[in-house]
Design a protein around this motif. Structure first.
Motif, PDB file in Angstrom:
ATOM      1  N   ASP A 276       0.844  -1.200   0.000  1.00 16.25           N
ATOM      2  CA  ASP A 276       0.000   0.000   0.000  1.00 16.25           C
ATOM      3  C   ASP A 276       0.879   1.248   0.000  1.00 16.25           C
ATOM      4  N   ARG A 277       0.548   2.185  -0.859  1.00 20.83           N
ATOM      5  CA  ARG A 277       1.313   3.417  -0.970  1.00 20.83           C
ATOM      6  C   ARG A 277       0.356   4.599  -0.849  1.00 20.83           C
ATOM      7  N   HIS A 278       0.859   5.664  -0.239  1.00 21.24           N
ATOM      8  CA  HIS A 278       0.004   6.815   0.061  1.00 21.24           C
ATOM      9  C   HIS A 278       0.741   8.123  -0.235  1.00 21.24           C
ATOM     10  N   VAL A 279      -0.031   9.117  -0.595  1.00 18.83           N
ATOM     11  CA  VAL A 279       0.518  10.463  -0.750  1.00 18.83           C
ATOM     12  C   VAL A 279       0.596  11.104   0.634  1.00 18.83           C
ATOM     13  N   THR A 280       1.772  11.568   1.002  1.00 23.72           N
ATOM     14  CA  THR A 280       2.003  12.180   2.314  1.00 23.72           C
ATOM     15  C   THR A 280       2.694  13.535   2.118  1.00 23.72           C
ATOM     16  N   PRO A 281       2.851  14.300   3.188  1.00 19.38           N
ATOM     17  CA  PRO A 281       3.564  15.577   3.066  1.00 19.38           C
ATOM     18  C   PRO A 281       5.041  15.420   2.748  1.00 19.38           C
ATOM     19  N   LEU A 282       5.577  14.213   2.807  1.00 13.73           N
ATOM     20  CA  LEU A 282       6.996  13.996   2.568  1.00 13.73           C
ATOM     21  C   LEU A 282       7.321  14.085   1.084  1.00 13.73           C
ATOM     22  N   ARG A 283       8.444  14.685   0.786  1.00 15.32           N
ATOM     23  CA  ARG A 283       8.986  14.733  -0.573  1.00 15.32           C
ATOM     24  C   ARG A 283       7.992  15.306  -1.575  1.00 15.32           C
ATOM     25  N   VAL A 287       4.704   9.280  -3.293  1.00 14.92           N
ATOM     26  CA  VAL A 287       4.027   8.223  -2.540  1.00 14.92           C
ATOM     27  C   VAL A 287       4.953   7.645  -1.479  1.00 14.92           C
ATOM     28  N   THR A 288       4.356   7.293  -0.358  1.00 11.74           N
ATOM     29  CA  THR A 288       5.092   6.738   0.775  1.00 11.74           C
ATOM     30  C   THR A 288       4.482   5.382   1.132  1.00 11.74           C
ATOM     31  N   PRO A 289       5.293   4.332   1.310  1.00 11.13           N
ATOM     32  CA  PRO A 289       4.753   3.017   1.688  1.00 11.13           C
ATOM     33  C   PRO A 289       4.006   3.094   3.019  1.00 11.13           C
ATOM     34  N   GLY A 290       2.952   2.244   3.147  1.00 10.27           N
ATOM     35  CA  GLY A 290       2.169   2.236   4.378  1.00 10.27           C
ATOM     36  C   GLY A 290       3.002   1.893   5.596  1.00 10.27           C
ATOM     37  N   VAL A 291       4.022   1.011   5.458  1.00 10.12           N
ATOM     38  CA  VAL A 291       4.843   0.641   6.598  1.00 10.12           C
ATOM     39  C   VAL A 291       5.608   1.845   7.132  1.00 10.12           C
ATOM     40  N   VAL A 292       6.002   2.764   6.233  1.00  9.65           N
ATOM     41  CA  VAL A 292       6.697   3.981   6.675  1.00  9.65           C
ATOM     42  C   VAL A 292       5.726   4.906   7.392  1.00  9.65           C
ATOM     43  N   VAL A 293       4.469   4.965   6.909  1.00  8.37           N
ATOM     44  CA  VAL A 293       3.454   5.789   7.588  1.00  8.37           C
ATOM     45  C   VAL A 293       3.277   5.320   9.020  1.00  8.37           C
TER      46      VAL A 293
END
Length: 631
Positions: A276-283, A287-293
């Motif tokens: 799972d990948r998500h758009v976050t405020p990072l970079r 997209v940021t992997p869900g595990v990183v979220v």
């Protein structure tokens, strides 16, 4: 008169001037605009207007760094896929990965992979996930908001210790918050995987307590917003290449190293096209992997780095404070200063917001507060433009009867309208021009003819007075009273007054021709010229007001006009001695109101003689009055 009565009269005069000027004090108006700006921001923040845009702008505040040592991510990345085959891996290989993380010294291992049991092969993975300090992820087919938290249906995942892996996004599709609990179909509250991981690190003794605006477990109290969500304090950790993210290939090969010792380790998939990948405020929205979220959320809880939205009342107060100078300067100063202060005020609110964010975790309002401050300045500038336009028109109406229109406009441009209305002490030259033998002539003429003669005389006199920058103060019967140096200041009011008086007598043939062409008799006039200090003000009642100058200078000028014959100018020493004029004789005359005789210059002007009077004679004993304001 007592001091109290004096103060009362002074205050009444001040209020009258303000009412006449048609404006409230600038400080009060600026304060009103500042309060309005603060109120607008308060209502916007409280009601959520513009919140999406305001929150989106705060995304630029988050760093592009890495997670702290307390939290690590073991990623099934592209290199791991290349070495161990495509995902999903066999359960025994996943079990080896979990065991390798534990063997590397992880305090808690959160396995962010939803495991669905399969025949025969599941036993090894189940045993790995049942080991102490290991948590497994659960998922829901769907979730929805229901009051204080989310409700999920279609729960999947192994039993035992663990937490949900639900990640929700804001309306703009960006993940900024994480739901800390989800209620399953059995009515149980399932904590988020980061909450379960931190709780396990603390010992997992105390139950979860969900309050109206917080989630408490153990000694921790996590602030929450609607539906039990926590804002994530993004520390970094953006994907492969980040030192806080270790490759699963290295961990499986025993190269976990000291990075995993005593850390909360989240294991998940980061390979391109997987997980799972998500758009976050990072970079910048990458997209940021869900595990990183989940790792970022765990770090937020561990370090207590709470993020709160902008509070309505403090933001409104700050906006009002910084909008005040912007509005005041826009009302009083030049445009460049207004722009400078407005930019400085907006910069101050942005800088202070960034500081408060860095220190207290309060998200700054980078949109609504600056817009409100700028709007206060723009509105103040608009009020100023409208007010100055109104004053310009009023000044032109007020003084156009006495001076040329450009003089009235100059008064406003010089900022002297208020002082002119309120009153000021000036040094001026006065010119009185009075028809001779007009009373018996008027007795012989029809009323219509009397009016025609006077109109022609007034037009003739005003044209020459205006040409030289004079102000026509009054028409009194057959007399014209003019002033040079009020309301428009002149460096040397005597020179244009002398020139106007000279032209009036020199060009009198023009008036005579005008009257004769209309079948009216010719008239002659005498002129009195004097200079000195006066008090000039706009005086009168609410019903009728006029601009007036008063003082001994006016009285003497009028008396000098009384001793001037037709075709003559009678000037005081202050307006030029006999040596300053051609065809002038020095005399002494006694006038009403003066005990001592006055020395005068009686000037005889021949009609049609050269336009310019002779230059002043060097060394003349006639003093020149000081220019401009006196006293």
């Amino acid at each position: 008169m007592t001091d109290r009565r004096k103060r009362r009269r002074a205050e009444g005069a001040r209020r009258g001037v303000l009412a006449l000027a048609g404006r409230a004090p600038d400080s009060a108006l600026a304060a009103a605009l500042a309060v309005a700006a603060g109120s607008a921001v308060f209502l916007a923040v409280a009601s959520g207007v513009g919140s999406a845009v305001a929150i989106r702008t705060t995304d630029v505040l988050w760093p592009d760094g890495e997670l702290p040592p307390e939290v690590r991510v073991v990623a099934v990345d592209d290199r791991s896929i290349a070495e161990h085959g495509p995902w999903p891996w066999a359960p025994d290989l996943q079990a080896r990965l979990v065991a390798a993380v534990l063997d590397a010294g992880a305090a808690v291992t959160a396995y962010d992979v939803v495991v669905v049991e399969s025949e025969g092969e599941y036993a090894a993975l189940r045993d790995a996930l049942d080991r102490p300090g290991v948590l497994s992820a659960r998922s829901f087919a769907s979730v929805r908001a229901s009051g204080r938290w989310l409700t999920g249906t279609g729960e999947a995942g192994p039993g035992g210790a663990g937490g949900h892996a639900v990640v929700t996004a804001d309306r703009d599709g960006v993940v900024r918050r994480l739901p800390l609990v989800v209620e399953n179909e059995a009515g149980d509250l399932v904590p988020a995987l980061p909450v379960a991981a931190v709780d396990a690190l603390d010992g997992g003794i105390e139950p979860l307590v969900v309050a109206a605006s917080s989630l408490r477990f153990g000694q921790r109290s996590v602030p929450t917003e609607g539906a039990g969500q926590m804002r994530i304090h993004w520390a970094g950790g953006t994907g492969e290449g980040d030192p806080s993210i270790l490759s699963a290939a290295d961990v499986l090969a025993g190269r976990g190293g000291p990075e995993l010792v005593d850390a909360v380790v989240f294991v998940g998939v980061t390979a391109a096209g997987l997980g799972d990948r998500h758009v976050t405020p990072l970079r910048g929205g990458a997209v940021t992997p869900g595990v990183v979220v989940h790792a970022e959320a765990a770090d937020t809880i561990l370090r207590g780095l709470w993020v709160t939205p902008p509070p309505a009342l403090p933001v409104a107060a700050l906006t009002a404070i910084l909008a005040l100078p912007a509005a005041y300067v826009a009302l009083r100063r030049r445009l460049r200063w207004a722009l400078l202060v407005a930019v400085a005020s907006v910069g101050a609110v942005l800088a202070l917001g960034v500081v408060l964010f860095g220190v207290l975790g309060i998200l700054p309002d980078l949109v609504r507060a600056p817009i409100a401050i700028g709007a206060a300045g723009v509105f103040a500038l608009l009020v100023r433009v409208l007010r100055e336009t109104r004053e310009r028109r009023r000044a032109e109406r007020l003084f156009s009867r006495y001076v040329p229109a450009e003089v009235a406009r100059q008064l406003l441009e010089e900022g002297r309208l208020d002082s002119t209305v309120e009153g000021e002490r000036l040094t001026v030259a006065v010119v009185f021009c009075d028809l001779r033998s007009f009373t018996p002539l008027a007795a012989r003429l029809e009323p219509r003819q009397v009016r025609q003669v006077l109109d022609a005389f007034y037009d003739y006199a005003c044209a020459r007075i205006f040409v030289h920058g004079g102000t026509v103060m009054q028409f009194v019967g057959d007399e014209v009273f003019a002033v040079f140096g009020a309301p428009l200041l002149l460096a040397d009011p005597v020179a244009p007054a002398r020139a106007a008086a000279f032209d009036l007598q020199r060009e009198r043939g023009v008036l005579e021709a005008t009257l004769l062409a209309a079948g009216l008799p010719a008239v002659g006039f005498g002129i009195g010229l004097h200079a000195g200090p006066v008090v000039a003000a706009h005086v009168g009642t609410d019903v009728r007001r006029q601009y007036a100058v008063v003082g001994d200078t006016v009285n003497v000028g009028s008396r000098l006009c009384g001793v001037a014959s037709a075709g003559q100018i009678v000037a005081s020493p202050a307006a030029g001695g006999a040596g300053d004029w051609s065809d002038a004789s020095a005399e002494e005359v006694t006038v009403k109101g003066k005990d001592e005789p006055l020395s005068i210059a009686r000037v005889v002007v021949r009609a049609g003689e050269p336009a310019d009077p002779p230059p002043r004679i060097a060394g003349s004993e006639a003093p020149s009055p000081p220019a401009g304001r006196s006293g």
